[in-house]
Design an enzyme around this catalytic site. Structure first.
Site, PDB file in Angstrom:
ATOM      1  N   TYR A 125     -74.454  -5.087  89.828  1.00  0.00           N
ATOM      2  CA  TYR A 125     -74.727  -3.653  89.773  1.00  0.00           C
ATOM      3  C   TYR A 125     -76.188  -3.313  89.481  1.00  0.00           C
ATOM      4  O   TYR A 125     -76.533  -2.149  89.343  1.00  0.00           O
ATOM      5  CB  TYR A 125     -73.784  -2.982  88.766  1.00  0.00           C
ATOM      6  CG  TYR A 125     -72.349  -2.930  89.264  1.00  0.00           C
ATOM      7  CD1 TYR A 125     -71.830  -3.970  90.036  1.00  0.00           C
ATOM      8  CD2 TYR A 125     -71.517  -1.868  88.988  1.00  0.00           C
ATOM      9  CE1 TYR A 125     -70.533  -3.951  90.498  1.00  0.00           C
ATOM     10  CE2 TYR A 125     -70.205  -1.836  89.448  1.00  0.00           C
ATOM     11  CZ  TYR A 125     -69.716  -2.882  90.204  1.00  0.00           C
ATOM     12  OH  TYR A 125     -68.433  -2.856  90.661  1.00  0.00           O
ATOM     13  N   LYS A 170     -65.937 -16.745  86.606  1.00  0.00           N
ATOM     14  CA  LYS A 170     -65.695 -17.591  87.778  1.00  0.00           C
ATOM     15  C   LYS A 170     -66.737 -18.715  87.761  1.00  0.00           C
ATOM     16  O   LYS A 170     -67.439 -18.964  88.749  1.00  0.00           O
ATOM     17  CB  LYS A 170     -65.806 -16.715  89.056  1.00  0.00           C
ATOM     18  CG  LYS A 170     -65.361 -17.395  90.327  1.00  0.00           C
ATOM     19  CD  LYS A 170     -63.860 -17.561  90.462  1.00  0.00           C
ATOM     20  CE  LYS A 170     -63.499 -18.272  91.749  1.00  0.00           C
ATOM     21  NZ  LYS A 170     -62.046 -18.562  91.846  1.00  0.00           N
ATOM     22  N   ASP A 203     -59.626 -14.944  89.123  1.00  0.00           N
ATOM     23  CA  ASP A 203     -58.480 -14.830  90.045  1.00  0.00           C
ATOM     24  C   ASP A 203     -57.162 -15.029  89.296  1.00  0.00           C
ATOM     25  O   ASP A 203     -56.187 -14.311  89.516  1.00  0.00           O
ATOM     26  CB  ASP A 203     -58.619 -15.790  91.231  1.00  0.00           C
ATOM     27  CG  ASP A 203     -59.126 -17.164  90.845  1.00  0.00           C
ATOM     28  OD1 ASP A 203     -59.475 -17.376  89.675  1.00  0.00           O
ATOM     29  OD2 ASP A 203     -59.173 -18.050  91.727  1.00  0.00           O
ATOM     30  N   ASP A 227     -64.975  -3.985  86.528  1.00  0.00           N
ATOM     31  CA  ASP A 227     -64.713  -2.784  87.316  1.00  0.00           C
ATOM     32  C   ASP A 227     -63.362  -2.915  88.014  1.00  0.00           C
ATOM     33  O   ASP A 227     -62.509  -2.031  87.961  1.00  0.00           O
ATOM     34  CB  ASP A 227     -65.853  -2.614  88.337  1.00  0.00           C
ATOM     35  CG  ASP A 227     -65.828  -1.258  89.019  1.00  0.00           C
ATOM     36  OD1 ASP A 227     -64.973  -0.423  88.682  1.00  0.00           O
ATOM     37  OD2 ASP A 227     -66.689  -1.031  89.893  1.00  0.00           O
ATOM     38  N   ASP A 231     -59.406  -1.144  86.799  1.00  0.00           N
ATOM     39  CA  ASP A 231     -58.585  -0.272  87.643  1.00  0.00           C
ATOM     40  C   ASP A 231     -57.217  -0.895  87.911  1.00  0.00           C
ATOM     41  O   ASP A 231     -56.204  -0.194  87.976  1.00  0.00           O
ATOM     42  CB  ASP A 231     -59.289   0.044  88.975  1.00  0.00           C
ATOM     43  CG  ASP A 231     -60.316   1.170  88.829  1.00  0.00           C
ATOM     44  OD1 ASP A 231     -60.682   1.505  87.684  1.00  0.00           O
ATOM     45  OD2 ASP A 231     -60.765   1.716  89.853  1.00  0.00           O
TER      46      ASP A 231
HETATM   47 MG    MG Z   1     -64.048   1.719  89.060  1.00  0.00          MG
END
Ligand code: MG
Ligand code: NAI
Length: 330
Positions: A125, A170, A203, A227, A231
């Site tokens: 980001y 990861k 994962d 992120d 969700d």
């Molecule tokens: Mg989001």
């Protein structure tokens, strides 16, 4: 002296759900003083700036900020920058906290009480991307400092919960970036011998979240994974309409519903105020008013259980009806 709260309603239903959250905060009896400030696309159209300097100054000076939502223009608009991203950066809100708890609605699975602690400043980001049209490259920045800092936040928060932190990464593939994140997090964990720390590949974590979410307490991870997983977690308890998040840094905090400005329903008085009200509960918790925060959560819980409900949850109540029901239960 009351603690001052900076209130930024923003655009669309932000202007409906944030007043509802303020009404509930007032009803708790906690000594707070609310100061309003503008930001968002409406503000940009009127004043040519999406986050005016006085709004930023007020947010810096207040004990905490309550933020609604802002609308992003579709397509690039010259001079427009997202106020929420700027606020997070200017206030150095390096930790994004997404608590997920079961709620008494059919769309929610039972038994879940977890917290995702997401690093909020780096990873992919940082938006350092380049492309020659055939090959596109994105830089992923991970630092020891930010990784250790987010792990300390996760461990401190775990002390107020079930004292378990799962590091999600990861590092088997992203040997350098996630390797550094993992090492820095494990090293910082040594400062918290009373917290049980384990790790999962992202994962596997994504799968476990749907298979056995009740097994998690705190998950800590980098920006992009956080992120996505947060969700996913919100989806387990009824979706984004009921999700709230905290953005915190050293002594600073900004609290917001996860949803956006919902232009499709804005101005009709039917937006669900509960995500914003739960954001208010997170704000109270941040201010050290934990018992009151729990009272607000309980009032939301019983409102969801007995109604009234807004149309997004299958009811026909208005924002005001639901807000009144929460205030009565307080
Ligand atoms: Mg989001
Ligand atoms: P959205 O969250 O605004 O809406 C998605 C769907 O959920 C819509 O059908 C909406 O009516 C419904 N919804 C959302 N919140 C609701 C509530 N409290 N009660 C009842 N229904 C609700 O996401 P969308 O449509 O993708 O984005 C709309 C605008 O919001 C865009 O400009 C986007 O950039 C912005 N946005 C801003 C955010 C922020 O300020 N943090 C976060 C997400 C989106």
């Amino acid at each position: 002296m009351p603690r001052r709260i900076c209130v930024i309603e923003g655009d669309g239903i932000g202007q409906e759900v944030i007043p509802a959250a303020v009404e509930v905060l007032r009803a708790t009896g906690v000594d707070l003083a609310f100061a309003s400030a503008e930001a968002g696309f409406d503000c940009f159209l009127r004043r040519g700036v999406a986050l005016p300097a006085e709004t930023l100054a007020l947010a810096k000076e207040c004990a905490a900020t309550l933020f609604g939502a802002t609308q992003s223009p579709s397509g690039k608009v010259e001079g427009y920058r997202s106020p929420i991203l700027e606020l997070r950066r200017e206030l150095d809100l390096y930790a994004n906290l997404r608590p997920t708890r079961s709620l008494p609605i059919a769309a929610s699975r039972p038994g879940i009480d977890l917290l995702i602690v997401r690093e909020n400043t780096e990873c992919l980001y940082v938006r350092r991307e380049r492309s020659d049209g055939e090959t596109a490259v994105a830089e992923r920045i991970i630092t020891r400092r930010a990784s250790a800092r987010i792990m300390r936040t996760a461990c401190e928060l775990a002390r107020g919960r079930r004292r378990r932190v799962t590091i999600v990464h990861k590092a088997n593939v992203l040997v350098e970036t996630d390797g550094l994140f993992r090492r820095a997090a494990l090293e910082a964990a040594r400062e918290f011998p009373d917290v049980t720390v384990d790790e999962l590949l992202v994962d596997t974590a994504a799968m476990r979240l749907v298979q056995a979410p009740e097994a998690f307490d705190v998950l800590v991870t980098t920006n992009l994974f956080g992120d996505i997983l947060s969700d996913e977690a919100a989806g387990l308890v009824g979706g984004l309409g009921l999700a709230a998040s905290a953005n915190v840094g050293e002594g600073r905090g900004l609290f917001e519903p996860v949803h956006g400005s919902a232009p499709d329903i804005a101005g009709r008085g039917v937006a669900n105020p509960l995500a914003a009200i739960l954001a208010g509960a997170l704000l109270l918790d941040f201010l050290g008013e934990r018992e009151t925060a729990e009272r607000v959560h309980a009032a939301v819980w019983s409102t969801l259980a007995d109604g009234p409900r807004t149309p997004d949850l299958g009811g026909n109540a208005s924002t005001a009806d639901v807000t009144r029901a929460v205030v009565e239960r307080l």
